[in-house]
Design a protein around this motif. Structure first.
Motif, PDB file in Angstrom:
ATOM      1  N   ASN A  99       0.834  -1.200   0.000  1.00 17.91           N
ATOM      2  CA  ASN A  99       0.000   0.000   0.000  1.00 17.91           C
ATOM      3  C   ASN A  99       0.869   1.250   0.000  1.00 17.91           C
ATOM      4  N   ARG A 100       1.921   1.254   0.787  1.00 16.15           N
ATOM      5  CA  ARG A 100       2.845   2.390   0.837  1.00 16.15           C
ATOM      6  C   ARG A 100       3.524   2.588  -0.525  1.00 16.15           C
ATOM      7  N   TRP A 101       3.926   1.471  -1.163  1.00 13.09           N
ATOM      8  CA  TRP A 101       4.572   1.555  -2.472  1.00 13.09           C
ATOM      9  C   TRP A 101       3.627   2.197  -3.487  1.00 13.09           C
ATOM     10  N   ASN A 132       1.115   4.204  -2.929  1.00  9.54           N
ATOM     11  CA  ASN A 132       0.951   5.617  -2.574  1.00  9.54           C
ATOM     12  C   ASN A 132       2.133   6.457  -3.050  1.00  9.54           C
ATOM     13  N   GLU A 133       3.325   5.906  -3.002  1.00  8.52           N
ATOM     14  CA  GLU A 133       4.521   6.649  -3.378  1.00  8.52           C
ATOM     15  C   GLU A 133       4.820   6.628  -4.878  1.00  8.52           C
ATOM     16  N   HIS A 134       4.316   5.633  -5.615  1.00 11.14           N
ATOM     17  CA  HIS A 134       4.733   5.456  -7.005  1.00 11.14           C
ATOM     18  C   HIS A 134       3.634   5.526  -8.059  1.00 11.14           C
ATOM     19  N   THR A 140       0.497   7.446  -9.717  1.00 16.69           N
ATOM     20  CA  THR A 140      -0.182   8.736  -9.792  1.00 16.69           C
ATOM     21  C   THR A 140      -1.643   8.517 -10.136  1.00 16.69           C
TER      22      THR A 140
END
Length: 94
Positions: A77-79, A81-83, A85
């Protein structure tokens, strides 16, 4: 079951008009116009037992390779959110 009579219409107040006039496009417009109204006729469909999720390994090799490097769903989930768009944030979108 034909659900067309319950998609994007029959909601209380001015929600039908808001759905029809929503200023979005693409997948967001599809989502807005296909909201399914909960009614006695749609309840069995909405609350039915979910069907099986099918995925064949190899369908998304790039995502599989990324997922293989992550320890758990929280990291995945974090990945995302960061990668990834969201289409709302792409150039040219308002």
């Amino acid at each position: 079951m034909d659900l067309n009579a319950y998609r994007g219409k029959g909601f209380p107040g001015d929600i039908d008009q808001a759905i029809a006039a929503t200023p979005v496009a693409g997948i967001d417009l599809e989502q807005a116009r296909n909201q399914l109204r909960l009614a006695p006729e749609t309840e069995p469909f909405i609350y039915r037992e979910p069907g099986p999720v099918t995925y064949r390994p190899g369908d998304s090799p790039r995502l599989e390779a990324i997922a293989a490097t992550l320890p758990d769903a929280v990291a995945a989930n974090r990945w995302v959110n960061e990668h990834v768009t969201h289409p709302h944030h792409l150039p040219g979108r308002t």
